[in-house]
Write an enzyme that holds these catalytic residues in place. Structure first.
Site, PDB file in Angstrom:
ATOM      1  N   HIS A   1      51.196  51.776 -32.641  1.00 48.09           N
ATOM      2  CA  HIS A   1      52.278  51.783 -33.554  1.00 48.09           C
ATOM      3  C   HIS A   1      53.641  50.686 -33.270  1.00 48.09           C
ATOM      4  CE1 HIS A   1      51.193  56.117 -34.923  1.00 48.09           C
ATOM      5  NE2 HIS A   1      50.369  55.275 -35.203  1.00 48.09           N
TER       6      HIS A   1
ATOM      7  N   TYR B   1      60.253  62.124 -36.386  1.00 51.24           N
ATOM      8  CA  TYR B   1      61.243  62.760 -35.689  1.00 51.24           C
ATOM      9  C   TYR B   1      62.315  63.226 -36.835  1.00 51.24           C
ATOM     10  CZ  TYR B   1      59.571  61.203 -31.279  1.00 51.24           C
ATOM     11  OH  TYR B   1      58.724  60.969 -30.188  1.00 51.24           O
TER      12      TYR B   1
ATOM     13  N   PRO C   1      59.711  66.719 -23.503  1.00 57.10           N
ATOM     14  CA  PRO C   1      58.931  65.652 -24.264  1.00 57.10           C
ATOM     15  C   PRO C   1      59.388  64.820 -25.431  1.00 57.10           C
ATOM     16  CG  PRO C   1      57.977  68.009 -25.123  1.00 57.10           C
ATOM     17  CD  PRO C   1      59.548  68.244 -23.906  1.00 57.10           C
TER      18      PRO C   1
ATOM     19  N   LYS D   1      57.771  60.495 -22.534  1.00 62.44           N
ATOM     20  CA  LYS D   1      57.944  59.924 -21.103  1.00 62.44           C
ATOM     21  C   LYS D   1      57.092  60.260 -20.135  1.00 62.44           C
ATOM     22  CE  LYS D   1      60.547  56.592 -22.384  1.00 62.44           C
ATOM     23  NZ  LYS D   1      59.652  55.858 -23.033  1.00 62.44           N
TER      24      LYS D   1
ATOM     25  N   TYR E   1      62.298  53.542 -25.864  1.00 66.48           N
ATOM     26  CA  TYR E   1      61.185  54.240 -26.233  1.00 66.48           C
ATOM     27  C   TYR E   1      59.737  53.471 -25.936  1.00 66.48           C
ATOM     28  CZ  TYR E   1      58.436  57.657 -28.981  1.00 66.48           C
ATOM     29  OH  TYR E   1      57.520  58.617 -29.646  1.00 66.48           O
TER      30      TYR E   1
HETATM   31  C1  FAD Z   1      52.007  72.519 -21.201  1.00 65.64           C
HETATM   32  C2  FAD Z   1      52.583  70.752 -21.238  1.00 65.64           C
HETATM   33  C3  FAD Z   1      52.532  69.942 -22.693  1.00 65.64           C
HETATM   34  C4  FAD Z   1      53.178  69.094 -22.520  1.00 65.64           C
HETATM   35  N1  FAD Z   1      52.882  68.235 -23.999  1.00 65.64           N
HETATM   36  C5  FAD Z   1      53.694  67.180 -23.875  1.00 65.64           C
HETATM   37  C6  FAD Z   1      53.840  66.446 -25.059  1.00 65.64           C
HETATM   38  O1  FAD Z   1      53.528  67.003 -26.184  1.00 65.64           O
HETATM   39  N2  FAD Z   1      54.264  65.244 -25.278  1.00 65.64           N
HETATM   40  C7  FAD Z   1      54.629  64.499 -24.112  1.00 65.64           C
HETATM   41  O2  FAD Z   1      54.944  63.442 -23.983  1.00 65.64           O
HETATM   42  N3  FAD Z   1      54.552  65.071 -22.699  1.00 65.64           N
HETATM   43  C8  FAD Z   1      54.028  66.348 -22.679  1.00 65.64           C
HETATM   44  N4  FAD Z   1      53.829  66.931 -21.592  1.00 65.64           N
HETATM   45  C9  FAD Z   1      54.001  66.119 -20.324  1.00 65.64           C
HETATM   46  C10 FAD Z   1      53.030  65.225 -19.755  1.00 65.64           C
HETATM   47  O3  FAD Z   1      51.704  66.085 -20.208  1.00 65.64           O
HETATM   48  C11 FAD Z   1      52.934  65.278 -18.337  1.00 65.64           C
HETATM   49  O4  FAD Z   1      54.219  64.656 -17.732  1.00 65.64           O
HETATM   50  C12 FAD Z   1      51.837  64.682 -17.434  1.00 65.64           C
HETATM   51  O5  FAD Z   1      50.784  65.507 -17.565  1.00 65.64           O
HETATM   52  C13 FAD Z   1      52.108  64.355 -15.953  1.00 65.64           C
HETATM   53  O6  FAD Z   1      50.988  64.185 -14.987  1.00 65.64           O
HETATM   54  P1  FAD Z   1      50.721  64.663 -13.680  1.00 65.64           P
HETATM   55  O7  FAD Z   1      49.405  63.765 -13.276  1.00 65.64           O
HETATM   56  O8  FAD Z   1      51.931  64.321 -13.003  1.00 65.64           O
HETATM   57  O9  FAD Z   1      50.747  66.092 -13.736  1.00 65.64           O
HETATM   58  P2  FAD Z   1      49.429  66.995 -14.503  1.00 65.64           P
HETATM   59  O10 FAD Z   1      49.019  66.686 -15.779  1.00 65.64           O
HETATM   60  O11 FAD Z   1      50.290  68.495 -14.517  1.00 65.64           O
HETATM   61  O12 FAD Z   1      48.474  67.114 -13.402  1.00 65.64           O
HETATM   62  C14 FAD Z   1      48.557  67.785 -12.327  1.00 65.64           C
HETATM   63  C15 FAD Z   1      47.250  68.243 -11.976  1.00 65.64           C
HETATM   64  O13 FAD Z   1      47.318  69.021 -10.543  1.00 65.64           O
HETATM   65  C16 FAD Z   1      46.378  70.298 -10.661  1.00 65.64           C
HETATM   66  N5  FAD Z   1      46.779  71.066  -9.561  1.00 65.64           N
HETATM   67  C17 FAD Z   1      47.915  71.903  -9.788  1.00 65.64           C
HETATM   68  N6  FAD Z   1      48.084  72.674  -8.671  1.00 65.64           N
HETATM   69  C18 FAD Z   1      46.929  72.222  -7.840  1.00 65.64           C
HETATM   70  C19 FAD Z   1      46.490  72.503  -6.143  1.00 65.64           C
HETATM   71  N7  FAD Z   1      47.323  73.482  -5.760  1.00 65.64           N
HETATM   72  N8  FAD Z   1      45.660  71.878  -5.807  1.00 65.64           N
HETATM   73  C20 FAD Z   1      44.901  70.920  -6.569  1.00 65.64           C
HETATM   74  N9  FAD Z   1      45.297  70.585  -7.860  1.00 65.64           N
HETATM   75  C21 FAD Z   1      46.301  71.283  -8.542  1.00 65.64           C
HETATM   76  C22 FAD Z   1      46.610  70.629 -12.124  1.00 65.64           C
HETATM   77  O14 FAD Z   1      45.386  71.588 -12.555  1.00 65.64           O
HETATM   78  C23 FAD Z   1      46.628  69.256 -12.917  1.00 65.64           C
HETATM   79  O15 FAD Z   1      45.244  68.946 -13.330  1.00 65.64           O
HETATM   80  C24 FAD Z   1      53.536  68.265 -21.248  1.00 65.64           C
HETATM   81  C25 FAD Z   1      53.419  68.810 -20.123  1.00 65.64           C
HETATM   82  C26 FAD Z   1      52.688  69.931 -20.276  1.00 65.64           C
HETATM   83  C27 FAD Z   1      52.760  70.860 -18.579  1.00 65.64           C
END
Ligand code: FAD
Length: 394
Positions: free
Chosen positions: A76, A204, A296, A300, A388
């Site tokens: 996009h 948006y 969200p 980011k 963005y």
């Molecule tokens: C419900 C939700 C909806 C979202 N929707 C949006 C959206 O619509 N748009 C947007 O831009 N961003 C969104 N986000 C934000 C984006 O998805 C996150 O910033 C992104 O997932 C970050 O990645 P991460 O790997 O840091 O964490 P995560 O994706 O949370 O990954 C962490 C991983 O660690 C695992 N874990 C947790 N505890 C333990 C443990 N004790 N031992 C081992 N593994 C463990 C979890 O199961 C998970 O797989 C959303 C986040 C959430 C939580």
């Protein structure tokens, strides 16, 4: 007695941060072990973010993960801001020369898992009772149960990539980190619908009844959000009510209509800004949502997670190549610059687009004035477009 696995980097969490770190380390010849409490099926189907900054998409391509994304993702060149019944395009390409890539987080996760398993490396899914130890010494340990048996990973460093509700950040002694937090008095009711997006780019909308966002995952799947209360009861939102409310919030004088279809997923996501500083304690490094959360609105979260581990992988490379810990010591400061830029941008987008309860009308009129400026001043639009589409990786 527990079975001990020896590796260089022990990674807790197989979300975008943990999986991308493992991938980057493997390309550098650095060994890692990844543990995850959920099943492979669960993490591969968890619908969350969907917008990749240009630098994130470029990194996926440069590191051999771009094949499916190049075929299936949607590129996009802008977004639409909609208010007062009319749409206004922010042209990223014209303003910055950069684009965004619409590709679901679960697709990135699938590609990363596939690449790791293809390379013969393991991911320990479905583990339980995870705890981390000794990260203030040269011999950190991760303990967990797999298949009911106690296991241990002995490593040089631990990467805490276990999201906001993980165990790594709370394992750091009280007082060692400072927390900065804002919880917003609203949330998003999100749906995934089997319906073609009604527009080629994200919309948006700031409406008197509240914010709405139209996004997409594929040409046949729309992702839509409505501003709602943090404690919103999903049972009070049958599909018809959701479509009617979305229709109202996206209405235009020109008669815009959303394409409707079966709703295949529904959920309420809270809105929070959060930063833990520093993102490191001894030989434990926090990355992604384990260290910071953004609302969200600025798209980011996943991009920051990938940016963190890009910095962390380089710091590990420098350590294993030269023995110097300088880059590891600089990890937190290097990440926090980008994190706070994204915090500001996400807060700003959120405050420009959401209705706040109890507003006498002042806030709404201020928002309309701001939207008017962003959509008519090239300087203001450029600032939005630069943020963005994201900063290049360092
Ligand atoms: C419900 C939700 C909806 C979202 N929707 C949006 C959206 O619509 N748009 C947007 O831009 N961003 C969104 N986000 C934000 C984006 O998805 C996150 O910033 C992104 O997932 C970050 O990645 P991460 O790997 O840091 O964490 P995560 O994706 O949370 O990954 C962490 C991983 O660690 C695992 N874990 C947790 N505890 C333990 C443990 N004790 N031992 C081992 N593994 C463990 C979890 O199961 C998970 O797989 C959303 C986040 C959430 C939580």
């Amino acid at each position: 007695m527990s079975l001990t696995l020896r590796t260089q980097i022990g990674i807790v969490g197989a979300g975008p941060a943990g999986l991308m770190l493992a991938h980057l380390l493997r390309l550098e010849g650095i060994a890692s072990a990844v543990i995850e409490t959920r099943s492979r099926g669960h993490v591969e189907t968890r619908v969350r973010a969907g917008v990749l900054e240009q630098a994130t998409a470029d990194l996926l391509v440069e590191t051999g993960l771009g094949d499916r994304m190049r075929r299936e993702a949607l590129v996009h060149g802008g977004i639409e801001l909609r208010f007062n019944g009319a749409g206004h395009r922010i042209d990223f390409q014209d303003l910055t020369g950069r684009s965004i890539v619409v590709y679901g987080q679960q697709e990135v996760v699938k590609d990363l898992i596939h690449a790791r398993l293809e390379s013969g490396c393991e991911i320990h899914f479905n583990v339980a009772a995870v705890s981390i130890h000794g990260f203030d010494s040269a011999q950190p340990r991760i303990r967990f149960h797999a298949g009911g048996q106690p296991r241990e990973i002995a490593c040089d460093f631990i990467a805490g990539c276990d999201g906001f509700h993980g165990i790594c950040r709370p394992s750091i002694p009280a007082g060692a980190l400072a927390f900065y937090e804002r919880v917003y008095p609203f949330a998003w009711l999100g749906i995934l619908a089997e319906a073609p997006p009604a527009s080629g780019e994200l919309i948006y909308a700031n409406h008197e009844r509240g914010f709405a966002l139209m996004s997409m995952r594929t040409p046949a799947i729309t992702r839509l959000y409505l501003q709602c209360r943090p404690d919103e009861d999903l049972d009070a939102w049958p599909d018809r009510r959701i479509w009617d409310e979305l229709g109202t919030r996206f209405e235009t004088a020109a008669g815009f209509r959303l394409a409707e279809g079966p709703i295949v997923q529904k959920g309420v996501t809270g809105m929070r800004s959060f930063v833990a500083e520093p993102m490191q304690s001894g030989r434990l490094f926090l990355a992604g949502d384990a260290a910071h959360i953004v609302p969200p609105t600025g798209a980011k979260g996943m991009n920051l997670a990938i940016a963190d581990v890009h910095v962390l992988a380089r710091a590990f490379r420098s350590f294993y190549r030269t023995g110097s810990e300088d880059r590891l010591r600089g990890y937190s400061a290097a990440c926090l610059r980008r994190v706070w830029r994204a915090q500001h941008f996400s807060w700003w987008m959120t405050s420009m687009l959401h209705r706040v309860g109890g507003d006498s009308g002042f806030e709404y009129r201020r928002q309309l004035a701001e939207l008017e400026q962003v959509t008519t001043s090239r300087a203001a639009a450029t600032s939005l477009a630069e943020n963005y589409t994201g900063l290049p990786f360092e």
